[in-house]
Scaffold this active site. Structure first.
Site, PDB file in Angstrom:
ATOM      1  N   LYS A 111       0.837  -1.198   0.000  1.00 55.20           N
ATOM      2  CA  LYS A 111       0.000   0.000   0.000  1.00 55.20           C
ATOM      3  C   LYS A 111       0.874   1.251   0.000  1.00 55.20           C
ATOM      4  O   LYS A 111       1.959   1.232   0.597  1.00 55.20           O
ATOM      5  CB  LYS A 111      -0.859   0.034   1.280  1.00 55.20           C
ATOM      6  CG  LYS A 111      -1.990  -0.965   1.332  1.00 55.20           C
ATOM      7  CD  LYS A 111      -2.767  -0.824   2.639  1.00 55.20           C
ATOM      8  CE  LYS A 111      -3.867  -1.856   2.773  1.00 55.20           C
ATOM      9  NZ  LYS A 111      -4.955  -1.701   1.788  1.00 55.20           N
TER      10      LYS A 111
ATOM     11  N   ARG B  87      -9.993 -11.753   2.733  1.00 57.45           N
ATOM     12  CA  ARG B  87     -10.847 -12.863   2.273  1.00 57.45           C
ATOM     13  C   ARG B  87     -10.109 -14.189   2.355  1.00 57.45           C
ATOM     14  O   ARG B  87     -10.731 -15.236   2.453  1.00 57.45           O
ATOM     15  CB  ARG B  87     -11.340 -12.561   0.846  1.00 57.45           C
ATOM     16  CG  ARG B  87     -10.250 -12.502  -0.173  1.00 57.45           C
ATOM     17  CD  ARG B  87     -10.680 -11.792  -1.446  1.00 57.45           C
ATOM     18  NE  ARG B  87     -10.746 -10.336  -1.284  1.00 57.45           N
ATOM     19  CZ  ARG B  87     -11.128  -9.498  -2.245  1.00 57.45           C
ATOM     20  NH1 ARG B  87     -11.508  -9.962  -3.424  1.00 57.45           N
ATOM     21  NH2 ARG B  87     -11.165  -8.206  -2.025  1.00 57.45           N
TER      22      ARG B  87
HETATM   23  N1  BES Z   1      -7.960  -3.830   4.712  1.00 59.94           N
HETATM   24  C1  BES Z   1      -8.186  -3.448   3.372  1.00 59.94           C
HETATM   25  C2  BES Z   1      -9.517  -2.725   3.158  1.00 59.94           C
HETATM   26  C3  BES Z   1      -9.696  -1.402   3.849  1.00 59.94           C
HETATM   27  C4  BES Z   1      -9.580  -0.231   3.126  1.00 59.94           C
HETATM   28  C5  BES Z   1     -10.061  -1.332   5.175  1.00 59.94           C
HETATM   29  C6  BES Z   1      -9.779   0.991   3.742  1.00 59.94           C
HETATM   30  C7  BES Z   1     -10.264  -0.114   5.793  1.00 59.94           C
HETATM   31  C8  BES Z   1     -10.136   1.048   5.078  1.00 59.94           C
HETATM   32  C9  BES Z   1      -8.187  -4.693   2.474  1.00 59.94           C
HETATM   33  O1  BES Z   1      -7.372  -5.724   2.882  1.00 59.94           O
HETATM   34  C10 BES Z   1      -7.701  -4.264   1.131  1.00 59.94           C
HETATM   35  O2  BES Z   1      -6.575  -3.883   1.033  1.00 59.94           O
HETATM   36  N2  BES Z   1      -8.558  -4.342   0.130  1.00 59.94           N
HETATM   37  C11 BES Z   1      -8.224  -3.975  -1.186  1.00 59.94           C
HETATM   38  C12 BES Z   1      -8.784  -5.027  -2.114  1.00 59.94           C
HETATM   39  C13 BES Z   1      -8.289  -4.923  -3.525  1.00 59.94           C
HETATM   40  C14 BES Z   1      -6.818  -5.254  -3.583  1.00 59.94           C
HETATM   41  C15 BES Z   1      -9.079  -5.888  -4.383  1.00 59.94           C
HETATM   42  C16 BES Z   1      -8.831  -2.609  -1.488  1.00 59.94           C
HETATM   43  O3  BES Z   1      -9.919  -2.323  -0.992  1.00 59.94           O
HETATM   44  O4  BES Z   1      -8.175  -1.828  -2.167  1.00 59.94           O
HETATM   45 MN    MN Z   2      -5.372  -5.513   2.197  1.00 65.48          MN
END
Ligand code: BES
Ligand code: MN
Ligand code: ZN
Length: 496
Positions: free
Chosen positions: A276, A350
């Site tokens: 990230k 997931r």
């Molecule tokens: N933990 C994150 C989602 C999240 C985003 C939680 C903002 C709280 C605030 C999750 O693991 C994630 O990174 N999801 C990705 C999925 C994508 C790679 C398909 C996302 O939402 O960008």
């Molecule tokens: Mn994530």
């Protein structure tokens, strides 16, 4: 906090803050008129001057009240009484509790009006007790000079003629809910160097035992033996080994159905190799909020001694980029045998709760709810304050939505059409772990659906509401403890 329900005239209550609700556009109750008289008409004058409108959550403080036994008065707007609901009452009482908890050693007294619109008297007392516990607890755990202090003592003041008995029970329930919400908040607010799978599990044990919950912790060897293939893959990039916590409340006897609550406990989500950017990573200590919500709700369900069977599961990993980290293109074999091609290591949640869901199904869950800070896409769809709901069973989802309404929390259902499954197809494995750019909250839910064995299940995506970026008048920033109340309400309803 020393919490009591009393029945008395407002002017005779001894506290250093007396909090009194004021309705908008409706005549004042006998109690409010009596208080105005004790204040020699000061309230009427403030109303005439336009300073006391009664608008929802609008506050006005009277810092010196020599004709009352209490030292100061905080007036809080209730809005129109006909519209008063659990959620609006919560907003008003939270705002008041937050305002008067800025100094240490506060003794507070709150008058509960005799009229509640659609809000029942017991719910009003319960909600107030919760607000006093939650509203006076800050997120500033590491500040030399905190900006919020739990109350030393709190009195819930009923009008002079009212019975205290039922209200005392309601306030005790409210306190239990407030403690549970604060436990969830505290765990989420603590930094990721303190809370990682082992320390979360240790804290869960420490909280669970005094509540009368059975608590088991699975270490990485046990998880390996139980074939948690995709959960363990996510954990590989971290020096912190994975854990799963199982919390059991058997209040319903051997023949009653079992409700399983499953929480995503990614104690820090760096994104893994699909790392990230800084801004997106900053608040990723919150990625264990699902697990913390399950723990909070389980402590309340146990302390309330609800006559139902509920098992809570927390899937705990840290998503990091160590030399053994799982990679793009890896094929994982989940606990139920489904093979998964990894297209993005940041879609890790997931891959954690899928194995936990399948374990719960194999160990007697009749109905399931999972909670996960799963997708940014859900926040795009519904905003920061509303959780998304997804289901394979509409009647079960309807029960949950009704419980949320009673609890005063916002949930909104999103669709689960078959066509979304196409997006998860892989050329080399049964599926891949992301569905592409569009409908990301839904494709994440469709992915999880493959692991619940057709059992009635609702997935709650709490990526938006679990963690707030800033303070508001009616709630502290940071972890919110959202949906603890809804889960407890589901368990309460499970009795009938
Ligand atoms: N933990 C994150 C989602 C999240 C985003 C939680 C903002 C709280 C605030 C999750 O693991 C994630 O990174 N999801 C990705 C999925 C994508 C790679 C398909 C996302 O939402 O960008
Ligand atoms: Mn994530
Ligand atoms: Zn995550």
């Amino acid at each position: 906090m020393d919490l009591h329900v009393v029945s008395a005239a407002a002017r005779d209550v001894d506290a250093n803050w007396l909090i009194v609700g004021v309705p908008e556009n409706s005549p004042w109750s006998d109690e409010l008129v009596a208080l105005d008289n004790a204040l020699q008409g000061q309230l009427s004058r403030l109303r005439e001057a336009g300073d006391l409108t009664g608008k929802l959550a609008e506050t006005l403080s009277v810092p010196d009240t020599p004709t009352l036994k209490s030292r100061r008065l905080l007036l809080i707007g209730l809005g129109s009484l006909a519209d008063l609901s659990v959620a609006r009452w919560d907003k008003a009482t939270m705002t008041a509790a937050r305002q008067v908890s800025a100094k240490p050693d506060t003794r507070v007294a709150v008058c509960v009006p005799d009229q509640f619109g659609s809000l029942s008297a017991d719910r009003a007392v319960e909600g107030l007790a919760t607000a006093l516990v939650v509203g006076s607890q800050g997120q500033d755990l590491y500040k030399a000079e905190p900006s919020r202090f739990p109350f030393t003592a709190a009195q819930i003041v009923l009008p002079p003629s009212r019975e205290v008995g039922a209200a005392s029970l309601a306030s005790e329930r409210g306190r239990i809910l407030g403690d549970a919400i604060n436990l969830t908040r505290e765990l989420v607010n603590r930094p990721p160097h303190e809370i990682y799978p082992e320390t979360f599990a240790a804290r869960a044990l420490q909280e669970a035992i005094p509540c009368g919950l059975m608590c088991h912790v699975f270490d990485e060897h046990r998880l390996e033996a139980e074939r948690f293939g995709s959960l363990l893959a996510v954990a590989k990039g971290s020096d912190r080994p994975a854990r799963m916590v199982v919390l059991e409340h058997r209040g319903g006897g051997p023949h009653a159905p079992t409700l399983a609550l499953v929480g995503k406990g990614v104690t820090f989500d760096s994104g893994g190799l699909s790392i990230k950017p800084t801004d997106g990573m900053l608040t990723m200590k919150c990625d264990m909020a699902g697990a913390a919500t399950v723990l909070g709700a389980m402590t309340a369900i146990a302390r309330l001694k609800l006559p139902v069977n509920v098992v809570g599961y927390c899937g705990l990993v840290e998503n990091m980029l160590g030399g053994k980290a799982y990679k793009l293109g890896d094929i994982l074999t989940a606990r139920n045998g489904v093979t998964i091609e990894v297209h993005n290591t940041d879609a890790e949640g997931r891959l954690v709760i899928n194995d936990v869901l399948s374990y719960a199904v194999d160990h007697g869950a009749d109905r399931l709810i999972d909670l996960a800070t799963l997708t940014g896409a859900c926040v795009v769809a519904l905003g920061e304050d509303v959780a998304g709901a997804f289901t394979n069973n509409q009647p079960w989802c309807d029960q949950l939505l009704a419980a949320a309404k009673t609890a005063g929390e916002d949930l909104w259902q999103l669709p689960m059409f078959d066509a979304y499954n196409e997006l998860l197809k892989s050329d080399v494995a049964d599926c891949k772990n992301i569905g592409g750019r569009w409908g990301g909250a839904i494709t994440a839910a469709k992915f999880l659906e493959k692991f619940v064995g057709g059992k009635p299940w609702v997935h709650l995506d709490i990526a938006g509401p679990a963690f707030a970026s800033s303070n508001k008048g009616c709630r502290e920033g940071g972890a919110t403890g959202c949906l603890v109340r809804t889960l407890v309400e589901v368990a309460v309803r499970g009795q009938s």
